[in-house]
Design an enzyme around this catalytic site. Structure first.
Site, PDB file in Angstrom:
ATOM      1  N   ARG A   2    -103.679  12.932  68.838  1.00  0.00           N
ATOM      2  CA  ARG A   2    -103.358  11.878  67.884  1.00  0.00           C
ATOM      3  C   ARG A   2    -102.422  10.860  68.508  1.00  0.00           C
ATOM      4  O   ARG A   2    -101.639  11.163  69.394  1.00  0.00           O
ATOM      5  CB  ARG A   2    -102.640  12.475  66.661  1.00  0.00           C
ATOM      6  CG  ARG A   2    -103.520  13.195  65.682  1.00  0.00           C
ATOM      7  CD  ARG A   2    -104.474  12.278  64.932  1.00  0.00           C
ATOM      8  NE  ARG A   2    -103.899  10.986  64.596  1.00  0.00           N
ATOM      9  CZ  ARG A   2    -103.310  10.675  63.451  1.00  0.00           C
ATOM     10  NH1 ARG A   2    -103.196  11.543  62.491  1.00  0.00           N
ATOM     11  NH2 ARG A   2    -102.840   9.456  63.255  1.00  0.00           N
TER      12      ARG A   2
ATOM     13  N   ARG B 253    -112.071  -0.838  76.234  1.00  0.00           N
ATOM     14  CA  ARG B 253    -112.943  -1.463  77.232  1.00  0.00           C
ATOM     15  C   ARG B 253    -112.141  -2.143  78.344  1.00  0.00           C
ATOM     16  O   ARG B 253    -112.665  -2.417  79.412  1.00  0.00           O
ATOM     17  CB  ARG B 253    -113.886  -2.467  76.581  1.00  0.00           C
ATOM     18  CG  ARG B 253    -114.741  -1.875  75.473  1.00  0.00           C
ATOM     19  CD  ARG B 253    -115.606  -0.731  75.983  1.00  0.00           C
ATOM     20  NE  ARG B 253    -116.280  -0.057  74.884  1.00  0.00           N
ATOM     21  CZ  ARG B 253    -116.273   1.248  74.699  1.00  0.00           C
ATOM     22  NH1 ARG B 253    -115.618   2.031  75.526  1.00  0.00           N
ATOM     23  NH2 ARG B 253    -116.909   1.795  73.701  1.00  0.00           N
TER      24      ARG B 253
ATOM     25  N   CYS C  48    -114.557   2.657  64.763  1.00  0.00           N
ATOM     26  CA  CYS C  48    -113.413   2.184  63.990  1.00  0.00           C
ATOM     27  C   CYS C  48    -113.676   2.391  62.501  1.00  0.00           C
ATOM     28  O   CYS C  48    -114.816   2.294  62.039  1.00  0.00           O
ATOM     29  CB  CYS C  48    -113.163   0.705  64.236  1.00  0.00           C
ATOM     30  SG  CYS C  48    -112.684   0.298  65.909  1.00  0.00           S
TER      31      CYS C  48
ATOM     32  N   GLU D 165    -108.127   2.932  57.078  1.00  0.00           N
ATOM     33  CA  GLU D 165    -107.309   3.968  56.438  1.00  0.00           C
ATOM     34  C   GLU D 165    -107.373   3.851  54.914  1.00  0.00           C
ATOM     35  O   GLU D 165    -107.622   2.765  54.382  1.00  0.00           O
ATOM     36  CB  GLU D 165    -105.838   3.812  56.859  1.00  0.00           C
ATOM     37  CG  GLU D 165    -105.524   4.334  58.224  1.00  0.00           C
ATOM     38  CD  GLU D 165    -105.572   5.846  58.326  1.00  0.00           C
ATOM     39  OE1 GLU D 165    -105.191   6.550  57.364  1.00  0.00           O
ATOM     40  OE2 GLU D 165    -105.997   6.320  59.378  1.00  0.00           O
TER      41      GLU D 165
ATOM     42  N   ARG E 174    -104.260   3.709  64.235  1.00  0.00           N
ATOM     43  CA  ARG E 174    -104.210   5.137  64.535  1.00  0.00           C
ATOM     44  C   ARG E 174    -105.377   5.503  65.442  1.00  0.00           C
ATOM     45  O   ARG E 174    -106.432   4.874  65.393  1.00  0.00           O
ATOM     46  CB  ARG E 174    -104.285   5.958  63.248  1.00  0.00           C
ATOM     47  CG  ARG E 174    -103.059   5.843  62.373  1.00  0.00           C
ATOM     48  CD  ARG E 174    -103.294   6.581  61.052  1.00  0.00           C
ATOM     49  NE  ARG E 174    -102.113   6.659  60.235  1.00  0.00           N
ATOM     50  CZ  ARG E 174    -101.734   5.734  59.353  1.00  0.00           C
ATOM     51  NH1 ARG E 174    -102.430   4.626  59.211  1.00  0.00           N
ATOM     52  NH2 ARG E 174    -100.654   5.903  58.629  1.00  0.00           N
TER      53      ARG E 174
ATOM     54  N   TYR F 167     -96.747   8.515  69.448  1.00  0.00           N
ATOM     55  CA  TYR F 167     -96.447   7.609  68.340  1.00  0.00           C
ATOM     56  C   TYR F 167     -95.466   6.555  68.847  1.00  0.00           C
ATOM     57  O   TYR F 167     -94.398   6.905  69.355  1.00  0.00           O
ATOM     58  CB  TYR F 167     -95.859   8.388  67.160  1.00  0.00           C
ATOM     59  CG  TYR F 167     -96.889   9.302  66.538  1.00  0.00           C
ATOM     60  CD1 TYR F 167     -97.654   8.878  65.470  1.00  0.00           C
ATOM     61  CD2 TYR F 167     -97.123  10.569  67.064  1.00  0.00           C
ATOM     62  CE1 TYR F 167     -98.633   9.700  64.920  1.00  0.00           C
ATOM     63  CE2 TYR F 167     -98.086  11.400  66.519  1.00  0.00           C
ATOM     64  CZ  TYR F 167     -98.838  10.957  65.449  1.00  0.00           C
ATOM     65  OH  TYR F 167     -99.804  11.767  64.916  1.00  0.00           O
TER      66      TYR F 167
ATOM     67  N   ARG G 222     -94.870  10.776  62.255  1.00  0.00           N
ATOM     68  CA  ARG G 222     -94.683  12.157  62.731  1.00  0.00           C
ATOM     69  C   ARG G 222     -93.494  12.199  63.687  1.00  0.00           C
ATOM     70  O   ARG G 222     -93.669  12.372  64.886  1.00  0.00           O
ATOM     71  CB  ARG G 222     -95.930  12.658  63.448  1.00  0.00           C
ATOM     72  CG  ARG G 222     -97.123  12.961  62.581  1.00  0.00           C
ATOM     73  CD  ARG G 222     -96.907  14.089  61.575  1.00  0.00           C
ATOM     74  NE  ARG G 222     -96.495  15.352  62.158  1.00  0.00           N
ATOM     75  CZ  ARG G 222     -97.317  16.338  62.490  1.00  0.00           C
ATOM     76  NH1 ARG G 222     -98.603  16.215  62.315  1.00  0.00           N
ATOM     77  NH2 ARG G 222     -96.835  17.457  62.982  1.00  0.00           N
TER      78      ARG G 222
END
Length: 124
Positions: free
Chosen positions: A6, A62, A74, A77, A89, A107, A115
């Site tokens: 993640r 890319r 893609c 959210e 994300r 992150y 997180r």
């Protein structure tokens, strides 16, 4: 075994330039911290908050040499009230023998708030 890695970052505004720059920085950090090669990656899922519409963040991949053939997608959210805005994300599905505890989730910027326990630079 396939493991998920993640990551997330934020941008200052809905700008193609900023989205691509911050996403590329995030991807490069994930790659570096997990010592990844493109051949290990099964797929990558990018999501953005609904306030980011200037471009597809997957385009940033890319720009990374050797990552042209990695499958990407893609999505948007869920617009949860009071959630972090201007956020990109990433969920990278990687073939690895590492344990879950050995995976380095990344992150950056304001996304550290998502997180904070995983955003620490040193593993315990």
């Amino acid at each position: 075994m396939i493991r998920g890695i993640r990551g997330a970052t934020t941008v200052d505004e809905n700008s193609e330039k900023l989205i691509l720059e911050e996403t590329e920085m995030l991807l490069k950090e994930i790659i570096k911290e997990n010592k990844l090669e493109a051949e290990q990656v099964a797929s990558v899922l990018f999501s953005v908050t609904e306030d980011l519409t200037a471009c597809f963040p997957a385009k940033a991949m890319r720009a990374i040499d050797g990552w042209k053939y990695v499958p990407v997608m893609c999505t948007r959210e869920i617009p949860v009230p009071e959630s972090l805005s201007l956020c990109v994300r990433v969920m990278m599905h990687v073939n690895t023998s590492k344990s879950q505890q050995e995976i380095n989730h990344i992150y950056l910027r304001n996304a550290i708030s998502l997180r904070p326990d995983l955003a620490e630079t040193e593993k315990e």
